[in-house]
Design a protein around this motif. Structure first.
Motif, PDB file in Angstrom:
ATOM      1  N   ALA A   6       0.830  -1.205   0.000  1.00 21.47           N
ATOM      2  CA  ALA A   6       0.000   0.000   0.000  1.00 21.47           C
ATOM      3  C   ALA A   6       0.867   1.259   0.000  1.00 21.47           C
ATOM      4  N   VAL A   7       1.888   1.285   0.866  1.00 25.81           N
ATOM      5  CA  VAL A   7       2.751   2.466   0.927  1.00 25.81           C
ATOM      6  C   VAL A   7       3.541   2.623  -0.365  1.00 25.81           C
ATOM      7  N   ILE A   8       4.023   1.507  -0.914  1.00 23.40           N
ATOM      8  CA  ILE A   8       4.777   1.575  -2.173  1.00 23.40           C
ATOM      9  C   ILE A   8       3.917   2.140  -3.287  1.00 23.40           C
ATOM     10  N   VAL A   9       2.669   1.656  -3.389  1.00 22.74           N
ATOM     11  CA  VAL A   9       1.774   2.137  -4.437  1.00 22.74           C
ATOM     12  C   VAL A   9       1.504   3.625  -4.274  1.00 22.74           C
ATOM     13  N   MET A  10       1.251   4.034  -3.022  1.00 23.16           N
ATOM     14  CA  MET A  10       0.928   5.447  -2.796  1.00 23.16           C
ATOM     15  C   MET A  10       2.133   6.344  -3.069  1.00 23.16           C
ATOM     16  N   GLU A  31      14.018  10.806  -5.057  1.00 22.75           N
ATOM     17  CA  GLU A  31      14.084  10.446  -3.634  1.00 22.75           C
ATOM     18  C   GLU A  31      12.960   9.491  -3.254  1.00 22.75           C
ATOM     19  N   THR A  32      11.769   9.768  -3.803  1.00 20.51           N
ATOM     20  CA  THR A  32      10.631   8.891  -3.520  1.00 20.51           C
ATOM     21  C   THR A  32      10.865   7.493  -4.070  1.00 20.51           C
ATOM     22  N   LEU A  33      11.423   7.413  -5.280  1.00 22.82           N
ATOM     23  CA  LEU A  33      11.710   6.104  -5.861  1.00 22.82           C
ATOM     24  C   LEU A  33      12.752   5.348  -5.042  1.00 22.82           C
ATOM     25  N   ALA A  34      13.743   6.082  -4.530  1.00 25.44           N
ATOM     26  CA  ALA A  34      14.745   5.436  -3.679  1.00 25.44           C
ATOM     27  C   ALA A  34      14.100   4.885  -2.412  1.00 25.44           C
ATOM     28  N   ARG A  35      13.158   5.673  -1.852  1.00 20.69           N
ATOM     29  CA  ARG A  35      12.451   5.197  -0.652  1.00 20.69           C
ATOM     30  C   ARG A  35      11.608   3.966  -0.969  1.00 20.69           C
ATOM     31  N   ILE A  36      10.987   3.958  -2.151  1.00 18.19           N
ATOM     32  CA  ILE A  36      10.219   2.776  -2.558  1.00 18.19           C
ATOM     33  C   ILE A  36      11.134   1.556  -2.629  1.00 18.19           C
ATOM     34  N   GLU A  37      12.323   1.759  -3.170  1.00 14.05           N
ATOM     35  CA  GLU A  37      13.281   0.656  -3.250  1.00 14.05           C
ATOM     36  C   GLU A  37      13.631   0.141  -1.855  1.00 14.05           C
ATOM     37  N   ASP A  38      13.854   1.059  -0.909  1.00 19.65           N
ATOM     38  CA  ASP A  38      14.165   0.643   0.466  1.00 19.65           C
ATOM     39  C   ASP A  38      13.006  -0.119   1.095  1.00 19.65           C
ATOM     40  N   ARG A  71      12.949  -3.620  -0.355  1.00 20.13           N
ATOM     41  CA  ARG A  71      14.008  -4.453   0.191  1.00 20.13           C
ATOM     42  C   ARG A  71      13.691  -4.885   1.622  1.00 20.13           C
ATOM     43  N   GLY A  72      13.199  -3.937   2.421  1.00 16.32           N
ATOM     44  CA  GLY A  72      12.847  -4.278   3.797  1.00 16.32           C
ATOM     45  C   GLY A  72      11.739  -5.314   3.868  1.00 16.32           C
ATOM     46  N   ALA A  73      10.720  -5.151   3.014  1.00 16.21           N
ATOM     47  CA  ALA A  73       9.626  -6.118   2.994  1.00 16.21           C
ATOM     48  C   ALA A  73      10.122  -7.492   2.565  1.00 16.21           C
ATOM     49  N   MET A  74      11.010  -7.535   1.566  1.00 11.68           N
ATOM     50  CA  MET A  74      11.541  -8.819   1.112  1.00 11.68           C
ATOM     51  C   MET A  74      12.373  -9.495   2.201  1.00 11.68           C
ATOM     52  N   ALA A  75      13.119  -8.702   2.968  1.00 16.82           N
ATOM     53  CA  ALA A  75      13.911  -9.285   4.056  1.00 16.82           C
ATOM     54  C   ALA A  75      13.009  -9.940   5.096  1.00 16.82           C
ATOM     55  N   GLU A  76      11.921  -9.263   5.460  1.00 16.09           N
ATOM     56  CA  GLU A  76      10.990  -9.844   6.420  1.00 16.09           C
ATOM     57  C   GLU A  76      10.278 -11.058   5.844  1.00 16.09           C
ATOM     58  N   ASP A 117       7.381   7.477   6.184  1.00 15.13           N
ATOM     59  CA  ASP A 117       6.818   6.951   4.941  1.00 15.13           C
ATOM     60  C   ASP A 117       5.402   7.485   4.724  1.00 15.13           C
ATOM     61  N   VAL A 118       4.640   7.585   5.827  1.00 10.04           N
ATOM     62  CA  VAL A 118       3.281   8.098   5.717  1.00 10.04           C
ATOM     63  C   VAL A 118       3.306   9.576   5.324  1.00 10.04           C
ATOM     64  N   ARG A 119       4.244  10.321   5.887  1.00 11.91           N
ATOM     65  CA  ARG A 119       4.349  11.742   5.522  1.00 11.91           C
ATOM     66  C   ARG A 119       4.714  11.887   4.054  1.00 11.91           C
ATOM     67  N   ARG A 120       5.593  11.019   3.561  1.00 16.71           N
ATOM     68  CA  ARG A 120       5.953  11.082   2.142  1.00 16.71           C
ATOM     69  C   ARG A 120       4.754  10.794   1.242  1.00 16.71           C
ATOM     70  N   ALA A 121       3.781  10.049   1.785  1.00 19.46           N
ATOM     71  CA  ALA A 121       2.569   9.767   1.022  1.00 19.46           C
ATOM     72  C   ALA A 121       1.569  10.907   1.088  1.00 19.46           C
ATOM     73  N   GLY A 122       1.917  12.006   1.799  1.00 22.48           N
ATOM     74  CA  GLY A 122       1.071  13.190   1.797  1.00 22.48           C
ATOM     75  C   GLY A 122       0.228  13.393   3.020  1.00 22.48           C
ATOM     76  N   VAL A 123       0.396  12.579   4.066  1.00 23.40           N
ATOM     77  CA  VAL A 123      -0.403  12.709   5.288  1.00 23.40           C
ATOM     78  C   VAL A 123       0.424  13.443   6.339  1.00 23.40           C
ATOM     79  N   LEU A 124      -0.153  14.482   6.927  1.00 22.32           N
ATOM     80  CA  LEU A 124       0.506  15.202   8.016  1.00 22.32           C
ATOM     81  C   LEU A 124       0.241  14.441   9.307  1.00 22.32           C
ATOM     82  N   ILE A 125       1.262  13.881   9.902  1.00 16.72           N
ATOM     83  CA  ILE A 125       1.057  13.018  11.065  1.00 16.72           C
ATOM     84  C   ILE A 125       2.037  13.391  12.157  1.00 16.72           C
TER      85      ILE A 125
END
Length: 406
Positions: free
Chosen positions: A211-215, A233-240, A243-248, A281-289
């Motif tokens: 969900a976060v990757i898509v957003m 920068e956003t694409l780099a974060r998507i890559e991270d 990778r993190g999801a694949m590790a888990e 990650d949520v802030r990068r998706a446009g949500v002020l949190i």
């Protein structure tokens, strides 16, 4: 005949415990009456035959209930055997039943605890002694008495000990089988719980990461032309994130493939200390949190810490999917004697139908079940124009209730 060809009603009738006990009672009483009594011997009177029936029939009826009341049935059969032997010694009546008390002794040894079984074994010596005494008193020659005594002991003792021993062995075998059955059931339940846990972990990892990757991919596409550095920068974060999801995922798949694989396997479980990257990650998706922490943080059991993290992860991911960019949210963590978590949004963002399709509909349900296992509570309700998720978790998992002693 093939057992499968026997009608089902007939098979149920044959397997009935009452039918089996009736057949056993008949198989005991008939030979007992003729072997230890003389109902058809020349000179036997009808009153003597009636007295024999008065002892034999109650014994047969009592054996019908040996499974339900083993101790009471044994006492009834014992009293009948002892009474018949005493009457045989005192009068010219002849009936010293023994087969019935063997069956009753076996049943007590099979179904009752050791004290009752040992008591029944000791009491069985009474009718045996009375019958042996009757045999000895009927013989006048001492040499014959010795032979008769040895013969009686050689007959009664092995049968008595064998009946009692087989009963105890059968009880031990049944107890071992029941223990194995319960152990297998517990093992299967543990496997089921572990599979459910892993399934929940897989849901949390895949559903939320995707969900976060898509957003964030939507954000990168929207800003690629106007702001290339931000898109990169956003694409780099998507890559991270990927990778993190694949590790888990690799960690969980190793758990599925290898029963002895360590739970951590080099990958640290997440907890409340990992909220900062999640919220970023949520802030990068446009949500002020915002994140608010009150009280003094306490040490959490690893499983509780992971559950708290998954709760916040699910709640903030739902905000990005349902409230959308432009909405304002807050994560509040309150430390007291328990852990309070509160995630709320104002629902003021812009959310597309595409983002809503990312929801699986099982996240909060699974979290509610997981939190309930720890003795906590979860609430997810509309709040003003937005939504609110609150939870209370104990600082340590609720202890498992001990199994009742068998």
């Amino acid at each position: 005949m093939d057992p499968e060809q026997v009608p089902a009603g007939t098979r149920r009738w044959i397997r009935s415990a009452r039918v089996q006990d009736a057949a056993l009672a008949l198989a005991v009483i008939v030979p007992e009456a003729f072997f230890f009594g003389d109902p058809i011997a020349p000179g036997t009177s009808w009153p003597a035959r009636l007295v024999l029936a008065a002892f034999a029939l109650p014994e047969a009826v009592a054996l019908l209930f040996r499974r339900r009341w083993p101790t009471a049935v044994y006492l009834v059969v014992w009293a009948l055997a002892a009474g018949a032997s005493v009457l045989t010694i005192l009068t010219d009546f002849h009936f010293t039943p023994y087969f019935g008390i063997l069956v009753a002794l076996y049943t007590v040894a099979r179904l009752c605890r050791r004290p009752a079984a040992l008591t029944a074994l000791a009491l069985t010596a009474v009718p045996i002694g009375l019958d042996t005494a009757d045999i000895l008193t009927s013989l006048g020659t001492p040499g014959y008495r010795t032979a008769a005594l040895v013969t009686a002991l050689a007959f009664y003792l092995p049968l008595t000990i064998a009946a009692w021993g087989v009963g105890r062995w059968s009880r031990a075998t049944a107890a071992a089988a029941e223990h194995d059955r319960l152990a297998l059931a517990r093992a299967r339940l543990a496997v089921t719980h572990e599979r459910v846990r892993i399934a929940r972990e897989l849901h949390d990892i895949v559903a939320n990461a995707v969900a976060v990757i898509v957003m964030q991919a939507e954000t990168a596409r929207a800003t690629a032309a106007a702001d290339p550095p931000r898109a990169e920068e956003t694409l780099a974060r998507i890559e991270d994130l990927g990778r993190g999801a694949m590790a888990e995922l690799r960690r969980l798949l190793r758990l599925l493939r290898t029963a002895d694989a360590p739970v951590e396997d080099g990958v640290r479980r997440r907890g409340l200390a990992d909220l900062a990257p999640l919220l970023e990650d949520v802030r990068r998706a446009g949500v002020l949190i915002d994140l608010e922490v009150q009280g003094t943080p306490a040490h959490l059991d690893e499983s509780v810490d992971l559950t708290a993290y998954r709760l916040v992860q699910e709640a903030v991911t739902n905000i990005t999917k349902h409230a959308g960019p432009g909405s304002h949210a807050a994560v509040r963590i309150t430390w007291t004697d328990v852990l309070h978590l509160d995630v709320v949004d104002d629902g003021a963002g812009h959310c597309t139908a595409t983002r809503r399709e990312l929801s699986t509909g099982h996240g909060l349900i699974g979290l509610a079940e997981r939190i309930a296992l720890f003795g906590g509570e979860l609430s997810a309700t509309p709040y003003r124009s937005g939504f609110r998720v609150t939870a209370t978790l104990p600082l340590t998992p609720a202890p498992v209730a001990p199994e009742p002693a068998g």
